[in-house]
Every structure is written in structure tokens, then in C-alpha cells.
Scaffold this active site. Structure first.
Site, PDB file in Angstrom:
ATOM      1  N   ASN A 160       3.657  -0.102   3.380  1.00  0.00           N
ATOM      2  CA  ASN A 160       3.364  -1.645   3.945  1.00  0.00           C
ATOM      3  C   ASN A 160       4.511  -2.274   3.292  1.00  0.00           C
ATOM      4  O   ASN A 160       4.225  -3.094   2.053  1.00  0.00           O
ATOM      5  CB  ASN A 160       2.131  -2.035   3.626  1.00  0.00           C
ATOM      6  CG  ASN A 160       1.035  -1.451   4.700  1.00  0.00           C
ATOM      7  OD1 ASN A 160       1.649  -0.606   5.540  1.00  0.00           O
ATOM      8  ND2 ASN A 160      -0.155  -1.857   4.464  1.00  0.00           N
ATOM      9  N   PHE A 211      -7.364   6.596  -2.162  1.00  0.00           N
ATOM     10  CA  PHE A 211      -8.321   7.816  -2.886  1.00  0.00           C
ATOM     11  C   PHE A 211      -7.156   8.192  -3.910  1.00  0.00           C
ATOM     12  O   PHE A 211      -6.111   7.920  -4.023  1.00  0.00           O
ATOM     13  CB  PHE A 211      -8.401   8.821  -1.643  1.00  0.00           C
ATOM     14  CG  PHE A 211      -7.048   9.302  -1.204  1.00  0.00           C
ATOM     15  CD1 PHE A 211      -6.234  10.271  -1.741  1.00  0.00           C
ATOM     16  CD2 PHE A 211      -6.768   9.018   0.017  1.00  0.00           C
ATOM     17  CE1 PHE A 211      -5.291  10.742  -1.403  1.00  0.00           C
ATOM     18  CE2 PHE A 211      -5.445   9.415   0.885  1.00  0.00           C
ATOM     19  CZ  PHE A 211      -4.882  10.495   0.006  1.00  0.00           C
ATOM     20  N   ASN A 245      -9.630   3.456   2.705  1.00  0.00           N
ATOM     21  CA  ASN A 245      -9.015   4.827   2.947  1.00  0.00           C
ATOM     22  C   ASN A 245      -8.107   4.992   1.402  1.00  0.00           C
ATOM     23  O   ASN A 245      -7.455   5.914   1.446  1.00  0.00           O
ATOM     24  CB  ASN A 245      -8.330   4.853   3.990  1.00  0.00           C
ATOM     25  CG  ASN A 245      -7.124   3.691   3.922  1.00  0.00           C
ATOM     26  OD1 ASN A 245      -7.012   2.987   3.016  1.00  0.00           O
ATOM     27  ND2 ASN A 245      -6.117   3.810   4.782  1.00  0.00           N
ATOM     28  N   HIS A 300       3.717   7.718   8.117  1.00  0.00           N
ATOM     29  CA  HIS A 300       3.056   7.276   6.761  1.00  0.00           C
ATOM     30  C   HIS A 300       1.658   8.161   6.776  1.00  0.00           C
ATOM     31  O   HIS A 300       1.255   7.840   5.784  1.00  0.00           O
ATOM     32  CB  HIS A 300       2.792   5.876   6.646  1.00  0.00           C
ATOM     33  CG  HIS A 300       1.427   5.311   7.233  1.00  0.00           C
ATOM     34  ND1 HIS A 300       1.060   5.323   8.490  1.00  0.00           N
ATOM     35  CD2 HIS A 300       0.435   4.476   6.507  1.00  0.00           C
ATOM     36  CE1 HIS A 300      -0.343   4.878   8.673  1.00  0.00           C
ATOM     37  NE2 HIS A 300      -0.669   4.381   7.490  1.00  0.00           N
ATOM     38  N   GLY A 301       1.185   8.687   7.713  1.00  0.00           N
ATOM     39  CA  GLY A 301      -0.062   9.225   7.517  1.00  0.00           C
ATOM     40  C   GLY A 301      -0.573   9.922   8.785  1.00  0.00           C
ATOM     41  O   GLY A 301       0.387  10.082   9.702  1.00  0.00           O
ATOM     42  N   GLY A 340      -2.942  13.133   4.296  1.00  0.00           N
ATOM     43  CA  GLY A 340      -3.820  13.624   5.004  1.00  0.00           C
ATOM     44  C   GLY A 340      -5.015  12.769   5.169  1.00  0.00           C
ATOM     45  O   GLY A 340      -5.148  11.902   4.108  1.00  0.00           O
ATOM     46  N   SER A 341      -6.070  13.071   5.968  1.00  0.00           N
ATOM     47  CA  SER A 341      -7.146  12.553   5.859  1.00  0.00           C
ATOM     48  C   SER A 341      -8.000  13.342   4.992  1.00  0.00           C
ATOM     49  O   SER A 341      -7.774  14.447   4.592  1.00  0.00           O
ATOM     50  CB  SER A 341      -7.785  12.401   7.110  1.00  0.00           C
ATOM     51  OG  SER A 341      -8.061  13.549   7.627  1.00  0.00           O
ATOM     52  N   CYS A 374       0.914  -0.973   0.012  1.00  0.00           N
ATOM     53  CA  CYS A 374      -0.057  -0.026   0.041  1.00  0.00           C
ATOM     54  C   CYS A 374       1.013   1.103   0.021  1.00  0.00           C
ATOM     55  O   CYS A 374       1.857   1.014   0.788  1.00  0.00           O
ATOM     56  CB  CYS A 374      -0.806   0.058   1.350  1.00  0.00           C
ATOM     57  SG  CYS A 374      -1.972   1.258   1.364  1.00  0.00           S
TER      58      CYS A 374
END
Lengths: 477, 135
Positions: free
Chosen positions: A326, A203, A201, A400-401, A375-376, A98
Site C-alpha cells: 500500500n 498475522f 488480516n 498482493h494477496g 495466502g489467507s 501495509c
């Protein structure tokens, strides 16, 4: 579990050996006071569990986006000696490779008219959501080549530029890939899904560069204020998921055979030198290559859409970089005064190689590796650069986020998808997804503030801020 | 169907209760389908699964992985399941409807079924299962 944690510095915390029986090294994680408040006991337990694995070197580590996962905590980093250590799918996850890539365009914010039409066209062009089929009819040979060649496969088919490969971690291909270690079932799942975004998640987001923190590095990466960029976040689809499932089962047997005592079955593992360990590594690398090819094809579609809508050249859109978050990799690092080859597991963590490191394209050699932190949905994403400090302290790794703070069910209970969509729309962010539940689950309020996570890694020096990007529109699975 | 979602920040953790092991397995498979595809209707597409494993936990993991695999590669949303467990062997019969993007596309993709926190306990009223799906 949390009562065992001791503080070592402003952002550094230790889980001492003995917290879980059999720990071979201490656990170390990086958090600020404000993020410590949302630290889950389960994540600390998982960090300590990893420390029990044979051959682990220095520490079981977690980055500031640490949270409760399965096997390793999310944000987990651990390195293992090649002779004494193990490899574990629990340190990689089901979604092998990922990752995230960032595409820059020559467009500026003022050029981006017809934004809603752009989002709709991308949504219709990039297959998203559960059950989506990819645009290509692959032969068995094509799939084999994809697993061996990675991002080079689509580039060779005309779905990209040679320069794209220079700007991928590992040049978009792990040489250890062994497609024979990938089961027929995994191949069957991977065949129709190549070039699809997936769900959850994952996108594709249109962004504008809003702030530059490091002009020199931004220049090296070809990034400037007001520029339109595209961020793509996805992984190895069903092929990677099935490879993990298959090998987890084999490695569970191997764990018993090699008499490895584990506190969590999801940490099933085998010595790196064993046939079972090598088979998993080969299948994981083949899945990682599939993921790089996948992101490459989605980027190709994006370039075509932008070219048609805004009349810009395919070649004028550059891949800034592509990172895996990952994965397990064989890398050389300094340990106890010597250079040693180790297997670094990064589970929800990003490689952050500093200036002068191997595997960097010549244009980035003096700056360090670009690190892309999504970001989210609705909050800023960040571009950072890898550092020498990361090489010394975290086996060249960073966050990573943002990291979740609200479970998906809690997010759906407390946040309405329609309201989230409307409030994002008021901020000028267009969201396109198959349903509103998916939007609520991934709403900004369900995540830690990404600004705080990157502030910590920047303050620690394990990567340094280069630029901040704001979302303008997003398509989700 | 008797399942509840337990708290987990990143993934989906379920608690399923059922009077027998057979019905526990069947209900968990259907719960998994509901997570991935949302509500489904009865259908005439059928599949049979037969497998063996050393214990209940492994039998369940193998069974669910197989349901997920068949559903994904054959584009079937299973809406009914019967399971018979004898010793180390499992026989399951599933039926459902073809995947319809308009109705089934917006669910949550399950990437894997985790060993972490997997627990099957027999209580007085039946079986209780805790299971975690990576989504």
C-alpha cells in the site's frame, strides 16, 4: 458497469474510456474466467474512477486480486506524470505501507517440535489485537528517527542485522520522508504501537516450503524444500491511519482549489508538485518508514523466540525480502519509447521489479525482486520473482494477496470461528487469536483461491512462481 | 441502537437510522465502538469534543475520527454519547470505561473512515446514514 467490460485476451480485460465520464485513459485488469465470476461492479466502477485523475499514464490497472475497496479498487495500480499528475491517499489507503516480509530459518519440518508452545510463545511475545502496546518506550526523538530512518532505526538499536536492510524494498526507507508533515495526533498514536502486529488480516505465520517451481531463483533467495520460514504481515498502525485521515481532509480542500473534478471524494488529490501534494507524500513516506521499522522489530522478536526455543543463531535466520503493498513511489519506467519518472500508486499491489532493475540487492540482481504473496489463513502463500514483462506492462507491479470474495459479516454468518479453528487444527495448522470471530472473518473460505491468483500473474508473466509455502501455525490480531 | 451491516467484501459498511441528526451522530459513534471493542459497559471516564465543519458529512467524519483518536490514545471504550449540532458546530459528550484487554482486545480495528459512499439523507421518519470503515 460490468456490461461495459470487453475482453482482450485470455486473462486481460478492458474498461473503455467513457464508461465513467471524464476517463482520460482506459481501465485494464487481469482475471481468469473463474475469477471473473466473482468480479464486483463496484470494483470496476472504482477502476474507471481512477482513470479520471489528472496526469494518469497509459491505463488505470488492477491485478487479479481486484476487489471493491474505497477510492482505488484493491489490486489497483496507476502511474502519474510528475509534472502533470496527482497524488491521492485513495491510491494508498489508510494502512500506509501495509506489507509482508519473509524470514527463512535453518530449521526443517522435522526440527519443529513443540509447535503449540512455539505459537503460544510468539503470541505472548508479539503484541497483537486491538489496544496492544509495543515493547519499546520511545522518546519523541526516537519516533522522529524511526520515521526518517525506517528499518535502519531498529537495526541501529540492535534489533536486526545490516543485511536485513539490503533485503527490504527501498532498503526499508523512503528518503522523501518528512516527519514535520506527520501531525502530533499521528505521532501520539504511533508512539505506543511500534512493534505491534495490529488486528484484522494482519498475522505472523510459521510456514514450511512445500514446493519449488524455479530452483535457480529459490537458490538465489536461499529457499529449499522442507525449510521452515516465518511470514509477517502488518503496516504502519495508528500513525499511518491518522496521517491518511489528516491529509485526506487537507487534500479534499486542495481538490477544490485546483479545480479537479472527482467521481469519488475518497480520490481527493493534489498535483504532485503542489505544497499539499508534497506534504502528503512526505507524511506517507514517514509512515511507510515507521511500518518498515515495525516489521523489523516484530522480526527481531521472532528471531529471539526461535533462537531460545531451538538453539539456532540469530544470524542464521535471513530476511528473504520485505515488500510494501500500500504505497506511492517515484520510479523510472518506460513510456512511449522514453524513460520517464512517474509516481506509481500501488493499493493492494506489489512491486515486482525484474532482473537488472535498480534497488535490487546484488544477490538478487540476475533473478529479479522477490515477490511475497500471502495466502489467507490456512491456505498456501507463494514466493514469486519480478520480471521484465512486469516492467513493460504493469509499471513493475503484480498482485498482493488472495483478495476477498466473502464480506466479513457474511463470513461470520456462514463460518463459525470454532469450526474453522478445529478444521485447521485437523490439517495440522494451529491458530492463536484473541477471539474466534476474528478467525471466522479471515477464514480461507472468505478469500479467492490464492493458487488461482498467482497462476494468472505467472501465466501473464508479470511475476513468476518460485516456491509455495504451507502454513503450520498462525498468530492473529 | 439501530444499525445494520451492508454488504461490502473488504471493509465494513453500515446503515444507521435515527430520528434526529444529533442521535444519528451519537449512535454511529457507538456502533463504531462496538465494531472495534465488542460489547462495553457504562463507565465514568468522560471526554468532550467540540468542532466545526462546512457540512453534515464533514462534521460526521471529523467527529468519528476524533472519537477513534481519543479512544485509542486514552484507552477508553465509549459506551454513551450525546451530541448537539448547531449550524456548522458540534458539541459532544462521551462517557465509557477504561480499555480492558480481556474483554475488548478481540474486536476489529478500524483503520479509517472513508469518504467513499458516505451519504446522509433526511427521510420522513428521520435520518439515514451509509458509511464505510476501512478495517
Amino acid at each position: 458497469m460490468l456490461e461495459q467490460v470487453t475482453r482482450l485476451g485470455e486473462y486481460e480485460w478492458e474498461v473503455p474510456t467513457g464508461t465513467v465520464p471524464g476517463m482520460r485513459v482506459p481501465g485494464r485488469f487481469f482475471l481468469s474466467d473463474s475469477l471473473y465470476k466473482s468480479l464486483e461492479s463496484g470494483a470496476v466502477q472504482q477502476l474507471a474512477n481512477v482513470a479520471t485523475l489528472p496526469g494518469i499514464i497509459r491505463y488505470s490497472m488492477a491485478m487479479p486480486d481486484i476487489h471493491w475497496g474505497y477510492g482505488f479498487p484493491i489490486g489497483g495500480v496507476a502511474a502519474f506524470g510528475l509534472d502533470t499528475g496527482v497524488i491521492s491517499p485513495g491510491g494508498v489507503g489508510f494502512d500506509i505501507n501495509c506489507g509482508v516480509r519473509l524470514l527463512s530459518t535453518p530449521l526443517r519440518l522435522g526440527d519443529l517440535d513443540r509447535r503449540r508452545e512455539l505459537i503460544e510463545t510468539l503470541y505472548q511475545s508479539v503484541p497483537t489485537g486491538v489496544g496492544a502496546k509495543g515493547p519499546l518506550k520511545l522518546s519523541t526523538g526516537d519516533l522522529e528517527d524511526m520515521m526518517v530512518q525506517g528499518a535502519a532505526w531498529p537495526v541501529n538499536q540492535g534489533y536486526g542485522l545490516r543485511e536485513d536492510l539490503d533485503n527490504c524494498e527501498e532498503r526499508g526507507c523512503m528518503a522523501q520522508a518528512d516527519s514535520q508533515a506527520v501531525s502530533a495526533k499521528a505521532k501520539q498514536r504511533g508512539m505506543p504501537q511500534s512493534g505491534t502486529l495490529g488486528a484484522g488480516n494482519h498475522f505472523l505465520e510459521i510456514q514450511v516450503v512445500r514446493e519449488i517451481y524455479d530452483p535457480g531463483a529459490a537458490k538465489a533467495y536461499g529457499i529449499h524444500p522442507g525449510q521452515i520460514c516465518v511470514m509477517i504481515h502488518c503496516g504502519s498502525r495508528g500513525l499511518g491511519h491518522q496521517s491518511c485521515t489528516d491529509h485526506l481532509k487537507v487534500l479534499e480542500g486542495a481538490t477544490k482549489r485546483y479545480k479537479i473534478a472527482l467521481p469519488d471524494r475518497q480520490l481527493a488529490c493534489a498535483p504532485l508538485s503542489s505544497p499539499e501534494g508534497k506534504a502528503y507524500f512526505g507524511a506517507m513516506a514517514a509512515s511507510a518508514n515507521y511500518a518498515w521499522a515495525n516489521r523489523q522489530m516484530i522480526m527481531h522478536t521472532t528471531r529471539v523466540v526461535f533462537g531460545k526455543m531451538y538453539g539456532i543463531d540469530y544470524e542464521s535466520m535471513h530476511l528473504v525480502y520485505d515488500v510494501a503493498h500500500n504505497v506511492a513511489k517515484i520510479e523510472e519506467h518506460s513510456h512511449e519509447g522514453k524513460r520517464v519518472r512517474v509516481c506509481v500508486h500501488r493499493k493492494g499491489a506489489t512491486r515486482a521489479f525484474g532482473p537488472g532493475s535498480p534497488d535490487l540487492p546484488p544477490g538478487y540482481a540476475d533473478t529479479g525482486q522477490p515477490v511475497i504473496i500471502p495466502g489467507s489463513m490456512g491456505s498456501s502463500s507463494y514466493l514469486l520473482r519480478g520480471t521484465t514483462i512486469a516492467m513493460e506492462r504493469t509499471f513493475g507491479s503484480t498482485c498482493h494477496g488472495a483478495g476477498r470474495i466473502l464480506s466479513r459479516s457474511a463470513a461470520k454468518k456462514t463460518l463459525s470461528g470454532v469450526k474453522v479453528k478445529n478444521s485447521l487444527s485437523k490439517e495440522g495448522i494451529i491458530v492463536r487469536a484473541p477471539n474466534d470471530g476474528a478467525i471466522a472473518e479471515e477464514a480461507p473460505g472468505a478469500y479467492k483461491p490464492s493458487a488461482e491468483v498467482v497462476r494468472i500473474v505467472d501465466a501473464l508473466g508479470i511475476s513468476n512462481l518460485v516456491a509455495r509455502l504451507e502454513p503450520l501455525g498462525v498468530i492473529k490480531g | 441502537m439501530s444499525y445494520e451491516e451492508l454488504d461490502h467484501t473488504a471493509d465494513i459498511r453500515l446503515r444507521v437510522r435515527s430520528p434526529t441528526a444529533d442521535s444519528l451522530f451519537a449512535e454511529t459513534a457507538l456502533a463504531m465502538m462496538e465494531i472495534v471493542y465488542g460489547k462495553s459497559r457504562p463507565g465514568t471516564v468522560e471526554r468532550t469534543i467540540e468542532l466545526e465543519a462546512g457540512n453534515y458529512e464533514n462534521l460526521l467524519l471529523d467527529f468519528l475520527s476524533e472519537v477513534l483518536f481519543l479512544s485509542e490514545v486514552d484507552y477508553i471504550v465509549f459506551s454513551a454519547a450525546t451530541v448537539h449540532i448547531t449550524g456548522n458546530s458540534l458539541q459532544a459528550h462521551l462517557s465509557g470505561e477504561p480499555f480492558d484487554p480481556d474483554r475488548h482486545r478481540g474486536g476489529t480495528e478500524i483503520k479509517g473512515i472513508s469518504y467513499s459512499g458516505l451519504r446522509i439523507v433526511k427521510e420522513d421518519e428521520g435520518y439515514v446514514l451509509d458509511i464505510l470503515f476501512d478495517v
